[in-house]
Design an enzyme around this catalytic site. Structure first.
Site, PDB file in Angstrom:
ATOM      1  N   GLY A   8      -3.424  -1.546  -6.767  1.00 33.31           N
ATOM      2  CA  GLY A   8      -3.526  -1.309  -5.339  1.00 33.31           C
ATOM      3  C   GLY A   8      -2.200  -0.825  -4.791  1.00 33.31           C
ATOM      4  CB  CYS A  52       3.830  -7.006  -5.177  1.00 32.76           C
ATOM      5  SG  CYS A  52       3.925  -5.849  -3.817  1.00 32.76           S
ATOM      6  CG  LEU A  53       2.705  -1.439  -7.748  1.00 32.94           C
ATOM      7  CD1 LEU A  53       1.997  -0.122  -7.461  1.00 32.94           C
ATOM      8  CD2 LEU A  53       3.032  -1.563  -9.225  1.00 32.94           C
ATOM      9  CG  HIS A  76      -1.391  -7.955  -2.633  1.00 30.95           C
ATOM     10  ND1 HIS A  76      -0.567  -8.891  -3.215  1.00 30.95           N
ATOM     11  CD2 HIS A  76      -0.701  -6.790  -2.637  1.00 30.95           C
ATOM     12  CE1 HIS A  76       0.578  -8.304  -3.551  1.00 30.95           C
ATOM     13  NE2 HIS A  76       0.518  -7.024  -3.195  1.00 30.95           N
ATOM     14  CD  GLU A  77      -2.194  -3.287  -2.208  1.00 31.42           C
ATOM     15  OE1 GLU A  77      -1.260  -2.803  -1.531  1.00 31.42           O
ATOM     16  OE2 GLU A  77      -2.013  -3.718  -3.364  1.00 31.42           O
ATOM     17  CG  HIS A  81       1.841  -4.415   1.031  1.00 35.92           C
ATOM     18  ND1 HIS A  81       3.181  -4.682   0.876  1.00 35.92           N
ATOM     19  CD2 HIS A  81       1.278  -4.664  -0.174  1.00 35.92           C
ATOM     20  CE1 HIS A  81       3.424  -5.073  -0.355  1.00 35.92           C
ATOM     21  NE2 HIS A  81       2.275  -5.079  -1.021  1.00 35.92           N
ATOM     22  CD  GLN A  91       2.690  -1.711  -1.887  1.00 35.57           C
ATOM     23  OE1 GLN A  91       1.471  -1.565  -1.878  1.00 35.57           O
ATOM     24  NE2 GLN A  91       3.347  -2.240  -2.908  1.00 35.57           N
TER      25      GLN A  91
END
Length: 169
Positions: A49, A94-95, A136-137, A140, A54
């Protein structure tokens, strides 16, 4: 298509609250190219994701693909969670927080409404990993990171570990 730079914690831009996407923008070539670039960036990272925040685009949309084969790409534009049920603890990564994983409690089932890549609104009832990923996304998009669910001490340890890794690179 091109890879986009992913912001990393503690970059203050990750705390920016994203603004809604103008629905008329969704089918425009530039927006569609941005979606393609986000998928390429997510797959290359590798991740499941990626929220626009991000990659320093502070608009309310995200790309997700939880399939092993990368053959079920999903786009959620201006997503809203309409209902939540149950709880599950999932070890998240997480990225934007590379190499760090922690248990986070989230709803097990959600109903989400969004606009799809084709510009059409849709609703989905979702559970399991996809439900976790969407939550999660969406965090962000609200300027929140999964490390915010950790204690202040653990969050500071994560910040120091990432700073040390960046210095060593």
């Amino acid at each position: 298509m091109s890879l986009l730079p992913i912001l990393e914690f503690p970059d203050p831009r990750l705390r920016t609250k994203a603004v809604p996407v103008d629905p008329a923008q969704v089918t425009q070539p530039a927006f569609q190219t941005l979606l393609d670039d986000m998928f390429e960036t997510m797959y290359q990272a590798p991740g499941i994701g990626l929220a626009a925040s991000q990659v320093d685009v502070h608009q309310r949309f995200m790309v997700i693909d939880v399939s092993d084969e990368h053959d079920r790409p999903l786009v959620f534009i201006n997503p809203e969670i309409l209902a939540k049920a149950g709880e599950q603890v999932y070890q998240e990564g997480c990225l934007s927080v590379p190499g760090i994983f922690a248990d986070v409690t989230r709803a097990n089932e959600i109903t989400v409404r969004a606009i799809g890549r084709d510009g059409q609104p849709f609703e989905m009832q979702i559970d399991g990993l996809l439900a976790v990923c969407i939550q999660h996304e969406m965090d962000h998009l609200d300027g929140k990171l999964f490390v915010d669910y950790l204690s202040p001490l653990k969050r500071e340890m994560v910040r120091k570990k990432l700073a040390k890794a960046r210095r060593a690179a």
